[in-house]
Design a protein around this motif. Structure first.
Motif, mmCIF file in Angstrom:
data_model
loop_
_atom_site.group_PDB
_atom_site.id
_atom_site.type_symbol
_atom_site.label_atom_id
_atom_site.label_comp_id
_atom_site.label_asym_id
_atom_site.label_seq_id
_atom_site.Cartn_x
_atom_site.Cartn_y
_atom_site.Cartn_z
ATOM 1 N N UNK A 57 1.008 -1.188 0.288
ATOM 2 C CA UNK A 57 0.105 0.033 -0.915
ATOM 3 C C UNK A 57 1.202 1.441 -0.237
ATOM 4 N N UNK A 58 0.502 2.018 -0.335
ATOM 5 C CA UNK A 58 1.088 3.651 -0.580
ATOM 6 C C UNK A 58 1.240 4.279 1.135
ATOM 7 N N UNK A 59 2.069 3.524 1.543
ATOM 8 C CA UNK A 59 2.177 4.118 2.858
ATOM 9 C C UNK A 59 4.138 3.336 3.326
ATOM 10 N N UNK A 60 5.214 4.369 3.643
ATOM 11 C CA UNK A 60 6.349 4.372 3.386
ATOM 12 C C UNK A 60 6.615 4.009 4.929
ATOM 13 N N UNK A 61 5.644 4.266 5.826
ATOM 14 C CA UNK A 61 5.844 3.734 7.133
ATOM 15 C C UNK A 61 5.431 2.543 7.581
ATOM 16 N N UNK A 67 9.445 -4.105 6.888
ATOM 17 C CA UNK A 67 10.676 -4.627 6.770
ATOM 18 C C UNK A 67 11.001 -5.522 8.000
ATOM 19 N N UNK A 68 11.246 -3.966 8.981
ATOM 20 C CA UNK A 68 11.634 -4.440 10.523
ATOM 21 C C UNK A 68 11.109 -5.770 10.860
ATOM 22 N N UNK A 82 10.015 4.469 -3.382
ATOM 23 C CA UNK A 82 9.557 4.327 -5.102
ATOM 24 C C UNK A 82 10.458 6.088 -5.235
ATOM 25 N N UNK A 83 10.505 6.942 -4.332
ATOM 26 C CA UNK A 83 11.292 8.140 -4.033
ATOM 27 C C UNK A 83 11.365 8.736 -2.823
ATOM 28 N N UNK A 84 13.080 9.099 -2.649
ATOM 29 C CA UNK A 84 13.848 9.200 -1.849
ATOM 30 C C UNK A 84 12.446 10.246 -0.766
ATOM 31 N N UNK A 85 12.258 11.020 -2.123
ATOM 32 C CA UNK A 85 11.239 12.160 -1.001
ATOM 33 C C UNK A 85 10.217 11.495 -0.411
ATOM 34 N N UNK A 86 9.529 10.258 -0.423
ATOM 35 C CA UNK A 86 8.370 9.509 0.160
ATOM 36 C C UNK A 86 8.895 8.855 1.206
ATOM 37 N N UNK A 87 10.589 8.910 1.324
ATOM 38 C CA UNK A 87 10.455 8.156 2.525
ATOM 39 C C UNK A 87 10.649 8.979 4.235
ATOM 40 N N UNK A 88 10.115 10.206 4.157
ATOM 41 C CA UNK A 88 9.474 10.867 5.304
ATOM 42 C C UNK A 88 9.222 9.522 6.164
ATOM 43 N N UNK A 90 8.286 7.162 6.550
ATOM 44 C CA UNK A 90 8.925 5.743 7.299
ATOM 45 C C UNK A 90 10.389 6.929 7.974
ATOM 46 N N UNK A 91 10.754 7.412 8.270
ATOM 47 C CA UNK A 91 11.903 7.434 8.992
ATOM 48 C C UNK A 91 11.231 7.222 10.215
ATOM 49 N N UNK A 92 10.797 7.936 10.915
ATOM 50 C CA UNK A 92 10.256 7.397 12.632
ATOM 51 C C UNK A 92 11.097 5.739 12.405
ATOM 52 N N UNK A 93 10.606 4.332 12.263
ATOM 53 C CA UNK A 93 10.743 3.362 12.125
ATOM 54 C C UNK A 93 12.635 2.913 11.050
ATOM 55 N N UNK A 94 12.823 4.506 11.160
ATOM 56 C CA UNK A 94 14.609 3.991 10.243
ATOM 57 C C UNK A 94 15.145 4.301 11.424
#
Length: 337
Positions: A57-61, A67-68, A82-88, A90-94
């Motif tokens: 789904x369209x949910x980077x988080x 994946x975790x 899909x683009x680095x601009x969309x990674x934010x 998921x940034x908290x999880x990373x």
């Protein structure tokens, strides 16, 4: 030996690791049937099935969080943002989970996962498809950060990243997916088919993480670059007729500081080039390290050529890029001091 562009080399790397290890799974937005926006995952679902290559789904988080859990369980997720601009999202999880798992469990659990994402400009994507956020990840202890600049390195680095037990953020410079650019126009300098680094061996090989490569030897100046800027730097020093040593960092974390230090001590001058905005960018870290380790060898202040401290300009993309004109000015300055 096959000739490949970076997209084809990355696709081949996926096949190599998935054929060798059934624990490797690939997922993200549109990576399955469609094969990814840039076709990096094309054909994987057909070969490996929907349980090993599937759409999310369209949910980077959600993608990163899934994946975790997989990585903690022993699966090896190779995911695409899909683009680095969309990674934010998921940034908290990373930051809070991916980077910390080995430390918080005293080494009992690792995070054998790779987060791939296209970054940088070159497709006139504007503010939401063109950012270069690598410094946000190099600052986080526990992450490895990789940026290839050639098809050969892209395949070897990705295989090495998948085989590494720790998490890797893998930035792919989309401007050179199909070939290196000159910084002036939206066209390749040389098609990958005529570029020596487009000769990509079949099967398994790795490029070690944490090892830079000297792509052009020289005695008068050291130029540090990564991703697209390696090609811009090479074009600039050749155009200026300088005896410059150009180093492709390839891996930002861990950084091959030994190669950098040896080069700067030899040349006495250094210029750093990156596409990202100037303030707090990774170029600042490189400048600091060179000053700390090579101060008494320097014959001039370390210079840097970067993007602007502005939101990414859609209409002025090629003016934003640190191209030959800005490179020329910086090169003349560092050589004149």
């Amino acid at each position: 030996m096959p000739t490949m562009n970076m997209i084809q080399a990355l696709n081949d790397a996926h096949k190599v690791v998935m054929r060798a290890d059934e624990d490797v799974v690939v997922f993200g937005e549109d990576v399955g049937y469609f094969g990814g926006v840039f076709r990096v995952t094309e054909g994987l679902q057909k070969e490996f099935g929907k349980t090993r290559t599937f759409d999310a789904p369209i949910s980077e988080g959600g993608i990163v969080a899934t994946a975790v859990g997989m990585a903690a369980y022993g699966i090896k997720p190779l995911i695409e943002i899909q683009f680095a601009d969309y990674i934010y999202p998921g940034y908290d999880q990373i930051v809070s989970e991916v980077a910390k798992m080995r430390y918080r469990t005293g080494g009992e659990w690792t995070m054998p996962m790779v987060i791939r994402t296209p970054y940088g400009g070159g497709i006139f994507g504007g503010q939401t498809h063109s950012q270069s956020p690598e410094s946000l990840f190099t600052h986080i202890a526990g992450l490895k950060v990789v940026v290839p600049s050639t098809p050969y390195d892209a395949k070897g680095l990705l295989i090495a990243a998948v085989e590494d037990p720790d998490p890797v953020i893998f930035f792919e410079p989309k401007r050179i997916y199909n070939g290196p650019f000159d910084g002036h126009h939206d066209r390749p300098v040389t098609p990958w088919s005529k570029h020596p680094a487009s000769d990509v061996p079949e099967g398994h090989y790795t490029v070690p993480l944490g090892k830079a490569v000297i792509v052009r030897e020289g005695a008068d100046l050291t130029v540090l670059a990564y991703g697209t800027m390696v090609h811009v730097a090479l074009a600039a020093v050749i155009e200026q007729g300088l005896d410059a040593e150009v180093i492709d960092l390839r891996t930002l974390v861990p950084l091959d500081i030994e190669t950098i230090e040896a080069s700067v001590q030899k040349t006495g001058r250094c210029l750093v080039a990156m596409e990202a905005p100037r303030t707090s960018g990774f170029a600042s870290e490189l400048v600091t390290l060179v000053q700390e380790r090579c101060f008494y060898h320097l014959e001039a202040p370390v210079e840097r050529v970067t993007g602007w401290d502005t939101p990414y300009p859609h209409a002025y993309e090629w003016a934003y890029f640190p191209g030959p004109k800005r490179m020329k000015t910086a090169l003349e300055k560092v050589m004149a001091d």
